[in-house]
Design a protein around this motif. Structure first.
Motif, PDB file in Angstrom:
ATOM      1  N   GLN A   1      31.136  36.399  53.799  1.00 40.45           N
ATOM      2  CA  GLN A   1      32.483  36.095  54.274  1.00 40.45           C
ATOM      3  C   GLN A   1      33.471  37.173  53.844  1.00 40.45           C
ATOM      4  O   GLN A   1      34.329  37.597  54.632  1.00 40.45           O
ATOM      5  CB  GLN A   1      32.926  34.725  53.737  1.00 40.45           C
ATOM      6  N   GLU A   2      33.362  37.615  52.609  1.00 35.87           N
ATOM      7  CA  GLU A   2      34.269  38.643  52.108  1.00 35.87           C
ATOM      8  C   GLU A   2      34.099  39.946  52.880  1.00 35.87           C
ATOM      9  O   GLU A   2      35.074  40.616  53.237  1.00 35.87           O
ATOM     10  CB  GLU A   2      34.023  38.871  50.618  1.00 35.87           C
ATOM     11  N   THR A   3      32.843  40.301  53.160  1.00 35.72           N
ATOM     12  CA  THR A   3      32.575  41.516  53.927  1.00 35.72           C
ATOM     13  C   THR A   3      33.102  41.387  55.346  1.00 35.72           C
ATOM     14  O   THR A   3      33.731  42.309  55.883  1.00 35.72           O
ATOM     15  CB  THR A   3      31.061  41.801  53.955  1.00 35.72           C
ATOM     16  N   ALA A   4      32.868  40.219  55.980  1.00 38.80           N
ATOM     17  CA  ALA A   4      33.320  40.009  57.355  1.00 38.80           C
ATOM     18  C   ALA A   4      34.841  40.041  57.459  1.00 38.80           C
ATOM     19  O   ALA A   4      35.406  40.645  58.381  1.00 38.80           O
ATOM     20  CB  ALA A   4      32.787  38.674  57.877  1.00 38.80           C
ATOM     21  N   LEU A   5      35.529  39.397  56.511  1.00 38.90           N
ATOM     22  CA  LEU A   5      36.994  39.404  56.517  1.00 38.90           C
ATOM     23  C   LEU A   5      37.533  40.818  56.339  1.00 38.90           C
ATOM     24  O   LEU A   5      38.494  41.223  57.015  1.00 38.90           O
ATOM     25  CB  LEU A   5      37.515  38.498  55.401  1.00 38.90           C
ATOM     26  N   SER A   6      36.916  41.576  55.442  1.00 31.11           N
ATOM     27  CA  SER A   6      37.347  42.955  55.195  1.00 31.11           C
ATOM     28  C   SER A   6      37.173  43.805  56.441  1.00 31.11           C
ATOM     29  O   SER A   6      38.053  44.607  56.796  1.00 31.11           O
ATOM     30  CB  SER A   6      36.535  43.565  54.048  1.00 31.11           C
ATOM     31  N   ARG A   7      36.033  43.654  57.111  1.00 29.84           N
ATOM     32  CA  ARG A   7      35.769  44.445  58.318  1.00 29.84           C
ATOM     33  C   ARG A   7      36.718  44.059  59.443  1.00 29.84           C
ATOM     34  O   ARG A   7      37.156  44.912  60.220  1.00 29.84           O
ATOM     35  CB  ARG A   7      34.313  44.262  58.742  1.00 29.84           C
TER      36      ARG A   7
ATOM     37  N   MET B   1      40.484  44.733  42.984  1.00 30.71           N
ATOM     38  CA  MET B   1      39.573  44.780  44.122  1.00 30.71           C
ATOM     39  C   MET B   1      39.727  43.524  44.954  1.00 30.71           C
ATOM     40  O   MET B   1      39.645  42.409  44.441  1.00 30.71           O
ATOM     41  CB  MET B   1      38.129  44.893  43.644  1.00 30.71           C
ATOM     42  N   ILE B   2      39.960  43.698  46.237  1.00 29.50           N
ATOM     43  CA  ILE B   2      39.988  42.595  47.189  1.00 29.50           C
ATOM     44  C   ILE B   2      39.102  43.001  48.362  1.00 29.50           C
ATOM     45  O   ILE B   2      39.439  43.915  49.124  1.00 29.50           O
ATOM     46  CB  ILE B   2      41.411  42.284  47.701  1.00 29.50           C
ATOM     47  N   GLY B   3      37.981  42.338  48.528  1.00 30.06           N
ATOM     48  CA  GLY B   3      37.058  42.714  49.585  1.00 30.06           C
ATOM     49  C   GLY B   3      36.571  44.143  49.410  1.00 30.06           C
ATOM     50  O   GLY B   3      36.252  44.562  48.296  1.00 30.06           O
TER      51      GLY B   3
ATOM     52  N   SER C   1      45.740  42.701  37.632  1.00 32.06           N
ATOM     53  CA  SER C   1      44.626  43.610  37.365  1.00 32.06           C
ATOM     54  C   SER C   1      43.379  42.819  36.970  1.00 32.06           C
ATOM     55  O   SER C   1      42.415  43.373  36.457  1.00 32.06           O
ATOM     56  CB  SER C   1      44.994  44.590  36.239  1.00 32.06           C
ATOM     57  N   ALA C   2      43.437  41.499  37.226  1.00 32.78           N
ATOM     58  CA  ALA C   2      42.304  40.643  36.889  1.00 32.78           C
ATOM     59  C   ALA C   2      41.173  40.840  37.886  1.00 32.78           C
ATOM     60  O   ALA C   2      41.391  41.253  39.024  1.00 32.78           O
ATOM     61  CB  ALA C   2      42.744  39.183  36.892  1.00 32.78           C
ATOM     62  N   ILE C   3      39.942  40.571  37.449  1.00 33.61           N
ATOM     63  CA  ILE C   3      38.798  40.585  38.351  1.00 33.61           C
ATOM     64  C   ILE C   3      38.717  39.200  38.973  1.00 33.61           C
ATOM     65  O   ILE C   3      38.277  38.246  38.338  1.00 33.61           O
ATOM     66  CB  ILE C   3      37.499  40.933  37.613  1.00 33.61           C
ATOM     67  N   LEU C   4      39.152  39.060  40.213  1.00 30.96           N
ATOM     68  CA  LEU C   4      39.185  37.760  40.873  1.00 30.96           C
ATOM     69  C   LEU C   4      37.791  37.368  41.342  1.00 30.96           C
ATOM     70  O   LEU C   4      37.025  38.212  41.797  1.00 30.96           O
ATOM     71  CB  LEU C   4      40.135  37.803  42.078  1.00 30.96           C
ATOM     72  N   PRO C   5      37.444  36.089  41.277  1.00 31.48           N
ATOM     73  CA  PRO C   5      36.158  35.640  41.810  1.00 31.48           C
ATOM     74  C   PRO C   5      36.133  35.784  43.322  1.00 31.48           C
ATOM     75  O   PRO C   5      37.182  35.859  43.971  1.00 31.48           O
ATOM     76  CB  PRO C   5      36.081  34.179  41.362  1.00 31.48           C
ATOM     77  N   SER C   6      34.935  35.780  43.881  1.00 30.68           N
ATOM     78  CA  SER C   6      34.756  36.036  45.304  1.00 30.68           C
ATOM     79  C   SER C   6      35.582  35.106  46.185  1.00 30.68           C
ATOM     80  O   SER C   6      36.222  35.557  47.142  1.00 30.68           O
ATOM     81  CB  SER C   6      33.270  35.919  45.668  1.00 30.68           C
ATOM     82  N   HIS C   7      35.610  33.804  45.888  1.00 33.77           N
ATOM     83  CA  HIS C   7      36.329  32.868  46.756  1.00 33.77           C
ATOM     84  C   HIS C   7      37.828  33.121  46.745  1.00 33.77           C
ATOM     85  O   HIS C   7      38.509  32.920  47.755  1.00 33.77           O
ATOM     86  CB  HIS C   7      36.022  31.418  46.360  1.00 33.77           C
ATOM     87  N   GLU C   8      38.366  33.604  45.625  1.00 34.61           N
ATOM     88  CA  GLU C   8      39.791  33.927  45.578  1.00 34.61           C
ATOM     89  C   GLU C   8      40.079  35.201  46.371  1.00 34.61           C
ATOM     90  O   GLU C   8      41.122  35.315  47.024  1.00 34.61           O
ATOM     91  CB  GLU C   8      40.250  34.083  44.130  1.00 34.61           C
ATOM     92  N   ARG C   9      39.171  36.155  46.325  1.00 31.27           N
ATOM     93  CA  ARG C   9      39.350  37.380  47.119  1.00 31.27           C
ATOM     94  C   ARG C   9      39.311  37.057  48.613  1.00 31.27           C
ATOM     95  O   ARG C   9      40.076  37.628  49.408  1.00 31.27           O
ATOM     96  CB  ARG C   9      38.271  38.406  46.752  1.00 31.27           C
ATOM     97  N   GLU C  10      38.424  36.134  48.995  1.00 32.72           N
ATOM     98  CA  GLU C  10      38.355  35.721  50.401  1.00 32.72           C
ATOM     99  C   GLU C  10      39.669  35.072  50.833  1.00 32.72           C
ATOM    100  O   GLU C  10      40.154  35.318  51.949  1.00 32.72           O
ATOM    101  CB  GLU C  10      37.198  34.731  50.592  1.00 32.72           C
ATOM    102  N   THR C  11      40.254  34.270  49.963  1.00 34.91           N
ATOM    103  CA  THR C  11      41.524  33.613  50.274  1.00 34.91           C
ATOM    104  C   THR C  11      42.632  34.639  50.496  1.00 34.91           C
ATOM    105  O   THR C  11      43.439  34.512  51.426  1.00 34.91           O
ATOM    106  CB  THR C  11      41.925  32.650  49.141  1.00 34.91           C
ATOM    107  N   VAL C  12      42.672  35.674  49.647  1.00 37.73           N
ATOM    108  CA  VAL C  12      43.685  36.721  49.799  1.00 37.73           C
ATOM    109  C   VAL C  12      43.492  37.446  51.134  1.00 37.73           C
ATOM    110  O   VAL C  12      44.460  37.702  51.864  1.00 37.73           O
ATOM    111  CB  VAL C  12      43.616  37.728  48.631  1.00 37.73           C
TER     112      VAL C  12
END
Length: 210
Positions: A136-142, A22-24, A168-179
């Protein structure tokens, strides 16, 4: 404390379909990219490709990006308040005490994807991957979804990332934002052939969410 959703064995999912990350607001895995995650309901879910969007299930329906005026995701689970955080921690500890795994959920929250088409607005339910996306994650995804719809970005950037990382790791929110920021920057001045959208330059700062 956000409760992450993890795909488990189900009659509606093959092993390859459950391999992903899952990313965003997206799920990226062996079978491609999705809005939300491939859910347990066989008629729920939305696959993305450079050509367009396609619903999952026996009565699948597809739209080319050129047929879509707008694509929005509403009902996105937001970061909890302090009181909700305490409740989540208590719930997680209770689940652990009962033999469960804290931080993992058996059933996801649902979001709604609104497709703006010539026929009007079409609503499609999709499963969220967490109980609490950051703003931030929601805004980047949108922002990424808007660019894909307008033709200034492609879902291929997600599948290319998956093919390189295979995580297949569950990345923390800040790492997902970076991706997500890397995906937006990587698209640069890319433009889908035949699209009329303005070319977007590289940026890592999305507009504030509504």
């Amino acid at each position: 404390m956000a409760l992450e959703f993890t795909l488990k064995s189900s009659s509606t999912h093959s092993t390859s379909q459950r391999q992903g990350c899952m990313i965003g607001l997206f799920w990226i895995g062996t079978n491609g990219a999705y809005l939300g995650i491939p859910s347990f309901a066989p008629t729920s879910g939305l696959a993305l490709s450079p050509a367009g969007l396609q619903t999952l299930g026996p009565e699948s329906r597809a739209w080319a990006w050129s047929e879509l005026q707008d694509v929005k995701v509403i009902g996105v689970p937001a970061e909890p308040t302090l009181g909700e955080r305490v409740e989540s921690v208590v719930s997680g500890l209770l689940a652990f005490a009962l033999g469960g795994t804290p931080g993992l959920r058996d059933m996801p929250d649902m979001m709604t994807v609104e497709l703006g088409t010539a026929e009007g607005t079409i609503e499609i339910p999709v499963a969220s991957g967490t109980s609490a996306y950051s703003r931030q994650e929601t805004a980047l995804s949108r922002t990424l979804l808007t660019r894909i719809t307008q033709g200034t970005a492609s879902p291929a950037v997600m599948t290319e990332w998956w093919n390189e990382t295979r995580t297949s790791a569950i990345l923390p929110s800040h790492e997902r934002e970076t991706v997500l920021q890397r995906w937006l920057a990587a698209q640069g001045t890319w433009r889908r052939p035949g699209s009329e959208g303005a070319v977007c330059g590289p940026t890592t700062t999305p507009p504030e969410p509504e």
